[in-house]
Design a protein around this motif. Structure first.
Motif, PDB file in Angstrom:
ATOM      1  N   THR A  95      -0.840   2.192   1.746  1.00 30.87           N
ATOM      2  CA  THR A  95      -1.822   2.369   3.173  1.00 30.87           C
ATOM      3  C   THR A  95      -1.456   0.802   4.056  1.00 30.87           C
ATOM      4  OG1 THR A  95      -2.684   3.739   2.074  1.00 30.87           O
ATOM      5  CG2 THR A  95      -3.706   2.481   3.883  1.00 30.87           C
ATOM      6  N   PRO A  96      -0.665   0.885   5.265  1.00 28.94           N
ATOM      7  CA  PRO A  96      -0.840   0.122   6.407  1.00 28.94           C
ATOM      8  C   PRO A  96      -2.356  -0.520   6.562  1.00 28.94           C
ATOM      9  CG  PRO A  96       0.966   1.589   6.672  1.00 28.94           C
ATOM     10  CD  PRO A  96       0.500   2.127   6.183  1.00 28.94           C
ATOM     11  N   THR A 226      -4.423 -16.548  -7.101  1.00 26.98           N
ATOM     12  CA  THR A 226      -4.824 -15.355  -7.242  1.00 26.98           C
ATOM     13  C   THR A 226      -5.544 -14.491  -5.582  1.00 26.98           C
ATOM     14  OG1 THR A 226      -7.399 -14.667  -7.550  1.00 26.98           O
ATOM     15  CG2 THR A 226      -5.153 -13.592  -8.702  1.00 26.98           C
ATOM     16  N   TRP A 227      -4.211 -13.348  -4.694  1.00 24.19           N
ATOM     17  CA  TRP A 227      -4.638 -14.219  -3.144  1.00 24.19           C
ATOM     18  C   TRP A 227      -5.197 -12.362  -2.506  1.00 24.19           C
ATOM     19  CZ3 TRP A 227      -0.527 -16.050  -0.719  1.00 24.19           C
ATOM     20  CH2 TRP A 227       0.014 -17.783  -1.097  1.00 24.19           C
ATOM     21  N   LEU A 228      -5.411 -12.797  -0.438  1.00 26.05           N
ATOM     22  CA  LEU A 228      -5.504 -11.900  -0.177  1.00 26.05           C
ATOM     23  C   LEU A 228      -4.444 -11.002   0.365  1.00 26.05           C
ATOM     24  CD1 LEU A 228      -7.646 -10.608   1.824  1.00 26.05           C
ATOM     25  CD2 LEU A 228      -7.912 -12.071   3.125  1.00 26.05           C
ATOM     26  N   ALA A 229      -4.573 -10.105   0.333  1.00 24.63           N
ATOM     27  CA  ALA A 229      -3.119  -9.661   0.991  1.00 24.63           C
ATOM     28  C   ALA A 229      -2.802  -8.092   1.230  1.00 24.63           C
ATOM     29  CB  ALA A 229      -1.864  -9.464  -0.040  1.00 24.63           C
ATOM     30  N   LEU A 230      -1.243  -8.195   2.441  1.00 29.08           N
ATOM     31  CA  LEU A 230      -2.026  -6.756   3.243  1.00 29.08           C
ATOM     32  C   LEU A 230      -0.973  -6.074   2.682  1.00 29.08           C
ATOM     33  CD1 LEU A 230      -2.830  -6.266   6.066  1.00 29.08           C
ATOM     34  CD2 LEU A 230      -1.844  -8.352   5.505  1.00 29.08           C
ATOM     35  N   LYS A 231      -0.462  -4.789   3.030  1.00 22.67           N
ATOM     36  CA  LYS A 231       0.994  -4.126   2.824  1.00 22.67           C
ATOM     37  C   LYS A 231       2.383  -4.433   3.935  1.00 22.67           C
ATOM     38  CE  LYS A 231       3.354   0.590   2.824  1.00 22.67           C
ATOM     39  NZ  LYS A 231       4.896   0.536   3.483  1.00 22.67           N
TER      40      LYS A 231
END
Length: 268
Positions: A95-96, A226-231
């Motif tokens: 999901t974008p 560890t990271w914060l990310a999005l598609k």
């Protein structure tokens, strides 16, 4: 008669002009404050104290504080959604414009996500219940003879399968870390992984003392951020603003607290 007709037409034109100006005013107002009218950004996560804490319907924790600060700097509000890790991961993967944390940055995931910034450091080790004297682990290959718990779609499951070469029948996949701990406590699995800095809350949950568990192996490659990310393919503007906001938060007190592991385990 003629002047009355002209007067009526003038009133109509005036009303139309006023209506048009009013509409233009609304458009300009919306253009000048687009973020104030935008919907909250969806943020998916699992419960994983002390980084992601769920209590009385509220989301908090060390990493959550960093995410909150980044979103505030970016002019965004958040709609937090707590799921088992596998479901949170699948939502963010497909999901974008949906943020996820804490997610490990692995080669398999590199091209699937936009990576905003680091929001935690972990030093994972394998642990057992102290009373389980039958479990003896001195090297990586020793893991293969035991039932080891991990979270479905988590990087640890990939590592156990691909690097540790754990037999499939010994890899016990669970929906989230809380359930993995429950199985360990109840003797349903032999070993699991966690960070010794990050277990105080879960020990309290299961009424354990630190002396009740024992870390038996710390593979050096499992010391990871560890990271914060999005598609990948999410809004370029959102990605740009989040990265810019992260750079402003990076190095702040709230960021240092989690990245430097400056918190001390509290006595139980």
């Amino acid at each position: 008669m003629s002047s009355q007709i002209n007067y009526s037409i003038s009133k109509t034109k005036l009303a139309a002009l006023q209506s048009g100006l009013f509409s233009i005013g609304i458009v300009l107002a919306l253009m000048s404050a687009p973020q104030a009218m935008s919907a909250p950004v969806r943020v998916v996560l699992e419960e994983s104290p002390p980084h992601q804490v769920v209590k009385d319907g509220q989301i908090s924790g060390l990493s959550t504080a960093v995410v909150d600060a980044v979103l505030k700097r970016a002019g965004e509000t958040a709609s937090y959604e707590v799921y088992p890790w596998a479901r949170a991961y699948r939502i963010a993967l497909t999901t974008p414009n949906v943020l996820i944390y804490n997610i490990a940055r692995t080669p398999e995931r590199e091209a699937q996500f936009e990576w905003i910034g680091k929001v935690a450091n972990y030093k994972f080790g394998f642990l057992k219940l102290t009373r389980r004297s039958d479990i003896q682990v001195r090297q990586l290959s020793d893991l293969r003879q035991y039932a080891v718990g991990a979270q479905r779609d988590d990087f640890m499951a990939e590592w156990l399968r691909d690097v540790a070469k754990l037999p499939a029948e010994h890899l016990q996949l669970q929906p989230d870390v809380v359930e993995t701990w429950r199985l360990l406590v109840n003797g349903k699995i032999d070993l699991m992984s966690d960070d010794p800095h990050a277990i105080d809350d879960i020990l309290k949950k299961y009424q354990l003392q630190r002396s009740d568990i024992e870390f038996v192996l710390f593979p050096p490659e499992l010391e990871v951020p560890t990271w914060l990310a999005l598609k990948k393919g999410s809004s370029p503007d959102l990605v740009r603003r989040l990265r810019q906001a992260y750079r402003q938060v990076e190095g702040s007190a709230v960021h240092r607290k989690v990245m430097e592991l400056s918190y001390e385990p509290k006595p139980l």
